[in-house]
Design a protein around this motif. Structure first.
Motif, short mmCIF file in Angstrom:
data_model
loop_
_atom_site.label_atom_id
_atom_site.label_comp_id
_atom_site.label_asym_id
_atom_site.label_seq_id
_atom_site.Cartn_x
_atom_site.Cartn_y
_atom_site.Cartn_z
N LEU A 95 0.83 -1.20 0.00
CA LEU A 95 0.00 0.00 0.00
C LEU A 95 0.87 1.26 0.00
O LEU A 95 0.57 2.22 -0.72
CB LEU A 95 -0.94 0.00 1.21
CG LEU A 95 -1.95 -1.15 1.27
CD1 LEU A 95 -2.87 -0.98 2.48
CD2 LEU A 95 -2.76 -1.25 0.01
N LEU A 96 1.93 1.23 0.79
CA LEU A 96 2.84 2.37 0.80
C LEU A 96 3.47 2.58 -0.57
O LEU A 96 3.57 3.72 -1.05
CB LEU A 96 3.93 2.17 1.86
CG LEU A 96 3.45 2.15 3.32
CD1 LEU A 96 4.59 1.72 4.25
CD2 LEU A 96 2.87 3.49 3.72
N ALA A 97 3.86 1.50 -1.23
CA ALA A 97 4.46 1.58 -2.56
C ALA A 97 3.47 2.12 -3.60
O ALA A 97 3.87 2.73 -4.58
CB ALA A 97 4.98 0.21 -3.00
N ALA A 98 2.17 1.91 -3.34
CA ALA A 98 1.14 2.39 -4.25
C ALA A 98 0.73 3.83 -3.94
O ALA A 98 -0.19 4.36 -4.56
CB ALA A 98 -0.07 1.47 -4.19
N GLY A 99 1.38 4.44 -2.95
CA GLY A 99 1.12 5.85 -2.68
C GLY A 99 0.24 6.17 -1.49
O GLY A 99 -0.06 7.33 -1.24
N VAL A 100 -0.16 5.16 -0.72
CA VAL A 100 -0.94 5.43 0.49
C VAL A 100 0.01 5.97 1.54
O VAL A 100 1.10 5.44 1.75
CB VAL A 100 -1.64 4.15 1.00
CG1 VAL A 100 -2.35 4.39 2.32
CG2 VAL A 100 -2.61 3.61 -0.05
N ALA A 101 -0.41 7.05 2.18
CA ALA A 101 0.42 7.65 3.22
C ALA A 101 0.51 6.74 4.43
O ALA A 101 -0.47 6.10 4.81
CB ALA A 101 -0.15 9.01 3.63
N GLU A 102 1.69 6.70 5.04
CA GLU A 102 1.88 5.90 6.25
C GLU A 102 0.92 6.40 7.32
O GLU A 102 0.74 7.60 7.49
CB GLU A 102 3.32 6.03 6.73
CG GLU A 102 3.66 5.08 7.82
CD GLU A 102 5.15 5.07 8.14
OE1 GLU A 102 5.48 4.67 9.27
OE2 GLU A 102 5.95 5.46 7.28
N ALA B 131 -8.30 2.19 1.81
CA ALA B 131 -7.34 3.11 2.42
C ALA B 131 -7.57 4.53 1.92
O ALA B 131 -7.51 5.49 2.69
CB ALA B 131 -5.92 2.66 2.10
N ARG B 132 -7.88 4.66 0.66
CA ARG B 132 -8.09 6.00 0.10
C ARG B 132 -9.39 6.61 0.56
O ARG B 132 -9.49 7.82 0.71
CB ARG B 132 -7.98 5.94 -1.41
CG ARG B 132 -6.53 5.68 -1.83
CD ARG B 132 -6.34 5.57 -3.30
NE ARG B 132 -4.91 5.38 -3.61
CZ ARG B 132 -4.46 4.61 -4.56
NH1 ARG B 132 -5.29 3.99 -5.36
NH2 ARG B 132 -3.16 4.50 -4.76
N GLU B 133 -10.40 5.78 0.80
CA GLU B 133 -11.67 6.28 1.37
C GLU B 133 -11.45 6.83 2.75
O GLU B 133 -12.09 7.79 3.15
CB GLU B 133 -12.70 5.15 1.45
CG GLU B 133 -13.39 4.82 0.17
CD GLU B 133 -14.41 3.71 0.36
OE1 GLU B 133 -14.72 3.35 1.51
OE2 GLU B 133 -14.88 3.19 -0.66
N ALA B 134 -10.55 6.23 3.48
CA ALA B 134 -10.30 6.62 4.87
C ALA B 134 -9.48 7.90 4.96
O ALA B 134 -9.51 8.57 5.97
CB ALA B 134 -9.59 5.49 5.61
N ASP B 135 -8.75 8.22 3.90
CA ASP B 135 -7.94 9.44 3.93
C ASP B 135 -8.83 10.67 3.91
O ASP B 135 -9.80 10.72 3.16
CB ASP B 135 -6.98 9.49 2.71
CG ASP B 135 -5.78 8.59 2.88
OD1 ASP B 135 -5.44 8.26 4.04
OD2 ASP B 135 -5.18 8.21 1.86
N PRO B 136 -8.50 11.68 4.72
CA PRO B 136 -9.30 12.91 4.72
C PRO B 136 -9.12 13.70 3.45
O PRO B 136 -8.21 13.60 2.73
CB PRO B 136 -8.77 13.69 5.92
CG PRO B 136 -7.56 12.99 6.42
CD PRO B 136 -7.46 11.69 5.72
#
Length: 111
Positions: A65-72, A106-111
């Motif tokens: 997920l991190l490699a795909a651009g999701v922030a830690e 993960a992207r839904e959860a990002d503000p």
């Protein structure tokens, strides 16, 4: 201590999980003694938990997920948890499907 084990086992016996992911949520973190006691008290759904569901692992990791651009941060955990729930419930299979679902969650959860 014995009362806690008995009460925990009774809680598992009274539970009626309708999906494997519900069963894992209910049984995860319980001691083997508590699980065995609940099974002896008739919680038959624990057979599947012990033999299969608690050992189920994702083919992806937080690194993917991190490699795909999701922030830690918490979004990584939420993405992995969503993928595991879907895998347990038979809604997805395979690495690509896991990654797609985890990224979306993960992207839904990002503000």
């Amino acid at each position: 201590r014995h009362r806690d084990l008995r009460d925990g086992a009774r809680e598992l016996v009274e539970a009626v999980p309708t999906r494997p992911s519900d069963a894992v949520r209910l049984a995860s973190g319980r001691s083997d003694v508590e699980l065995a006691l609940a099974r002896a008290m008739s919680a038959q759904w624990l057979d599947d938990y012990v033999s299969s569901w608690r050992h189920l692992k994702l083919e992806i990791s937080g690194e993917d997920l991190l490699a795909a651009g999701v922030a830690e941060g918490p979004a990584v955990g939420r993405g992995l948890a969503a993928a595991l729930r879907a895998k347990l419930d038979g809604e997805i299979s395979g690495r690509e499907a896991e990654l797609e679902l985890a990224l979306a969650a993960a992207r839904e959860a990002d503000p």
